[in-house]
Design a protein around this motif. Structure first.
Motif, short mmCIF file in Angstrom:
data_model
loop_
_atom_site.label_atom_id
_atom_site.label_comp_id
_atom_site.label_asym_id
_atom_site.label_seq_id
_atom_site.Cartn_x
_atom_site.Cartn_y
_atom_site.Cartn_z
N LEU A 96 -1.11 4.01 -8.59
CA LEU A 96 -0.31 3.46 -7.50
C LEU A 96 1.16 3.81 -7.70
CD1 LEU A 96 -1.22 1.72 -5.07
CD2 LEU A 96 -0.51 -0.30 -6.38
N LEU A 97 1.73 4.49 -6.71
CA LEU A 97 3.17 4.76 -6.70
C LEU A 97 3.88 3.54 -6.14
CD1 LEU A 97 3.26 8.36 -5.18
CD2 LEU A 97 4.13 7.74 -7.43
N VAL A 98 4.93 3.07 -6.81
CA VAL A 98 5.70 1.93 -6.32
C VAL A 98 7.17 2.34 -6.15
CG1 VAL A 98 4.16 0.24 -7.35
CG2 VAL A 98 6.15 1.04 -8.65
N GLU A 99 7.90 1.51 -5.38
CA GLU A 99 9.32 1.79 -5.12
C GLU A 99 10.16 1.30 -6.30
OE1 GLU A 99 10.16 0.76 -0.66
OE2 GLU A 99 8.61 -0.57 -1.47
N SER A 100 10.42 2.16 -7.24
CA SER A 100 11.13 1.75 -8.45
C SER A 100 12.55 1.29 -8.15
CB SER A 100 11.17 2.91 -9.44
OG SER A 100 11.88 4.01 -8.90
N GLN A 101 13.15 1.81 -7.08
CA GLN A 101 14.53 1.45 -6.76
C GLN A 101 14.63 0.22 -5.87
OE1 GLN A 101 16.55 4.97 -5.28
NE2 GLN A 101 15.68 6.25 -6.88
N ALA A 102 13.48 -0.35 -5.49
CA ALA A 102 13.49 -1.53 -4.62
C ALA A 102 12.68 -2.69 -5.18
CB ALA A 102 12.97 -1.16 -3.23
N MET A 103 11.62 -2.39 -5.91
CA MET A 103 10.75 -3.44 -6.42
C MET A 103 11.36 -4.12 -7.64
SD MET A 103 6.73 -3.25 -7.60
CE MET A 103 6.06 -3.25 -5.93
N VAL A 122 5.90 4.12 -12.11
CA VAL A 122 7.17 3.44 -11.89
C VAL A 122 8.35 4.42 -11.92
CG1 VAL A 122 6.34 1.24 -12.76
CG2 VAL A 122 7.40 2.88 -14.35
N SER A 123 8.06 5.70 -11.81
CA SER A 123 9.14 6.68 -11.72
C SER A 123 9.83 6.52 -10.36
CB SER A 123 8.57 8.10 -11.84
OG SER A 123 7.82 8.44 -10.68
N SER A 124 10.87 7.26 -10.14
CA SER A 124 11.60 7.16 -8.86
C SER A 124 10.97 8.03 -7.78
CB SER A 124 13.07 7.57 -9.07
OG SER A 124 13.15 8.94 -9.49
N ARG A 125 9.78 8.56 -8.04
CA ARG A 125 9.17 9.53 -7.13
C ARG A 125 9.02 9.02 -5.70
NH1 ARG A 125 3.35 10.94 -7.52
NH2 ARG A 125 2.97 12.48 -5.89
N LEU A 126 8.44 7.83 -5.53
CA LEU A 126 8.24 7.29 -4.19
C LEU A 126 9.56 6.92 -3.54
CD1 LEU A 126 6.31 6.46 -1.94
CD2 LEU A 126 6.08 4.22 -3.04
N SER A 127 10.44 6.26 -4.28
CA SER A 127 11.75 5.87 -3.75
C SER A 127 12.55 7.10 -3.32
CB SER A 127 12.54 5.07 -4.78
OG SER A 127 11.99 3.79 -4.98
N ASP A 128 12.55 8.13 -4.16
CA ASP A 128 13.29 9.35 -3.84
C ASP A 128 12.70 10.04 -2.61
OD1 ASP A 128 14.93 8.92 -5.99
OD2 ASP A 128 13.98 10.40 -7.30
N LEU A 129 11.38 10.02 -2.52
CA LEU A 129 10.70 10.66 -1.39
C LEU A 129 11.12 9.99 -0.07
CD1 LEU A 129 8.42 12.76 -0.68
CD2 LEU A 129 6.85 10.82 -0.75
N ILE A 130 11.11 8.66 -0.06
CA ILE A 130 11.48 7.95 1.16
C ILE A 130 12.97 8.10 1.45
CG2 ILE A 130 11.56 5.68 2.27
CD1 ILE A 130 9.10 4.89 0.64
N ALA A 131 13.80 8.01 0.42
CA ALA A 131 15.25 8.14 0.61
C ALA A 131 15.60 9.52 1.19
CB ALA A 131 15.98 7.92 -0.71
N LYS A 132 14.94 10.55 0.69
CA LYS A 132 15.19 11.91 1.19
C LYS A 132 14.78 12.03 2.66
CE LYS A 132 14.16 16.79 0.26
NZ LYS A 132 13.42 17.74 -0.62
N LYS A 133 13.64 11.45 2.99
CA LYS A 133 13.18 11.48 4.37
C LYS A 133 14.12 10.69 5.28
CE LYS A 133 10.03 12.24 7.63
NZ LYS A 133 9.73 13.59 8.15
N ARG A 134 14.54 9.53 4.81
CA ARG A 134 15.43 8.69 5.61
C ARG A 134 16.80 9.31 5.81
NH1 ARG A 134 15.64 2.76 3.25
NH2 ARG A 134 17.56 2.90 4.46
#
Length: 364
Positions: A96-103, A122-134
């Protein structure tokens, strides 16, 4: 609603899923606003889990989408655990990928306790992915930001007809906030800044009971939120007549703002753009009084990626349809400050300035 395909495609395989729990990111990928809910993104199906307060409306909103709405009928996490566990088993989810920068750490520990069999990334992978898209806005998002900006500008126009010496900074902020709401804003985008006289030398001063006096510069930094998107602008006005030094500082900041907007385009880096404004202020002799970064991205949050800062070690290269602020300032301790902030859309060969309020110094 932003299609969550970018998350689906980023998953390594069908055994991995993305868990989006932060309210803003959840709204971004689902288009649904709620105080409670969880979005689970798998390779082949997306889920939105929420309670009875939002379930009926969510079913209506997601009727023709790629999301399956799941009712959580227990608010002590038992229902959430049962529903997620069923989905994990159904799809064979092991990671499970989680939002490390928000959770929060507490939330992460809660999920780990509920699902000890799941590996948490718990890497920044999901957070970075969403931030880049946003960071790169769709045409619809830009229209929403621009609509919020028009409200803010109309409110500012009304304010300038009422602003006068003797009013307190708090009164001015309250009136401006009222006008934005009256004109259709859902809320102010952030705590409105009104800083006069010596207080204007503090870049992020909070409004006080200080009366605005003749001869004061007044920095007014504000924005409106509309349909989940924010605007941000700053104008500096003068009460009465400015001194020659005040006029020179204002012209220096105006020049820095103008030069940075001229340089703003796709493929320039954030720190290089910051340096453009800083170099202009250096030519005027005021670069040492520029105490913050040039600007930031804006959208569903007032401050989001990219950062326009000379101090950034990993400076972002700007892309088309990013929306950023350009806000150089000069702050002379114990005397006064000036900031001029515009908001612009990055384009291939330049930018589109969304801020239409003139930058000519307003005399009150």
């Amino acid at each position: 609603m932003i299609n969550a395909t970018f998350i689906n495609n980023a998953l390594f395989d069908s055994r991995q899923a993305g868990l989006v729990t932060s309210p803003i990111n959840r709204r971004y990928i689902t288009g649904f606003k709620s105080s409670y809910g969880v979005a689970l993104i798998t390779k082949d199906r997306n889920y939105f889990l929420t309670d009875s307060r939002y379930h009926e409306k969510a079913v209506e909103v997601f009727a023709d989408s790629h999301y399956k709405v799941v009712l959580i009928d227990d608010l002590n996490d038992k229902g959430l655990k049962e529903q997620l566990e069923y989905i994990f088993i159904k799809h064979g989810i092991e990671s499970l990928l989680v939002e490390s920068q928000a959770m929060t750490i507490a939330a992460l520990e809660k999920y780990k306790k509920m699902f000890p069999q799941i590996e948490f990334d718990v890497s920044s992978r999901l957070s970075d992915l969403i931030a880049k898209k946003r960071s790169i806005k769709s045409d619809e998002e830009i229209k929403k930001i621009e609509a919020a900006q028009r409200i803010a500008e109309r409110a500012f126009g009304k304010l300038t007809t009422k602003l006068k010496a003797g009013m307190s900074e708090k009164q001015v902020a309250a009136i401006l906030n009222y006008y934005m709401l009256e004109l259709g804003a859902d809320s102010p985008a952030f705590d409105t800044i009104v800083a006069s006289g010596k207080n204007s030398s503090l870049p992020h001063a909070s409004p006080t009971d200080k009366p605005i006096e003749h001869g004061d510069f007044v920095i007014i930094d504000f924005g409106a939120m509309l349909d989940g998107y924010n605007s941000d602008m700053t104008r500096t006005v003068v009460i009465g007549r400015p001194t020659e030094t005040m006029k020179r500082v204002y012209d220096a900041v105006w020049s820095a703002n103008t030069d940075a907007l001229k340089a703003l385009r796709a493929d320039i880096t954030g720190n290089l753009l910051d340096n453009v404004a800083r170099s202009t202020l250096e030519a005027w002799g005021y670069d040492s009084f520029f105490k913050h970064s040039l600007g930031h991205g804006i959208g569903m949050e007032v401050h989001e990626k990219p950062s326009l800062s000379i101090k950034s070690k990993n400076s972002t290269t700007l892309r088309e349809n990013m929306v950023v602020t350009i806000e150089p300032g000069v702050y002379i301790p114990g005397k006064f400050g000036v900031r001029i902030e515009d908001m612009a859309v990055v384009s291939k060969n330049g930018c589109i300035n969304l801020t239409k309020t003139p930058k000519t110094l307003i005399y009150i």
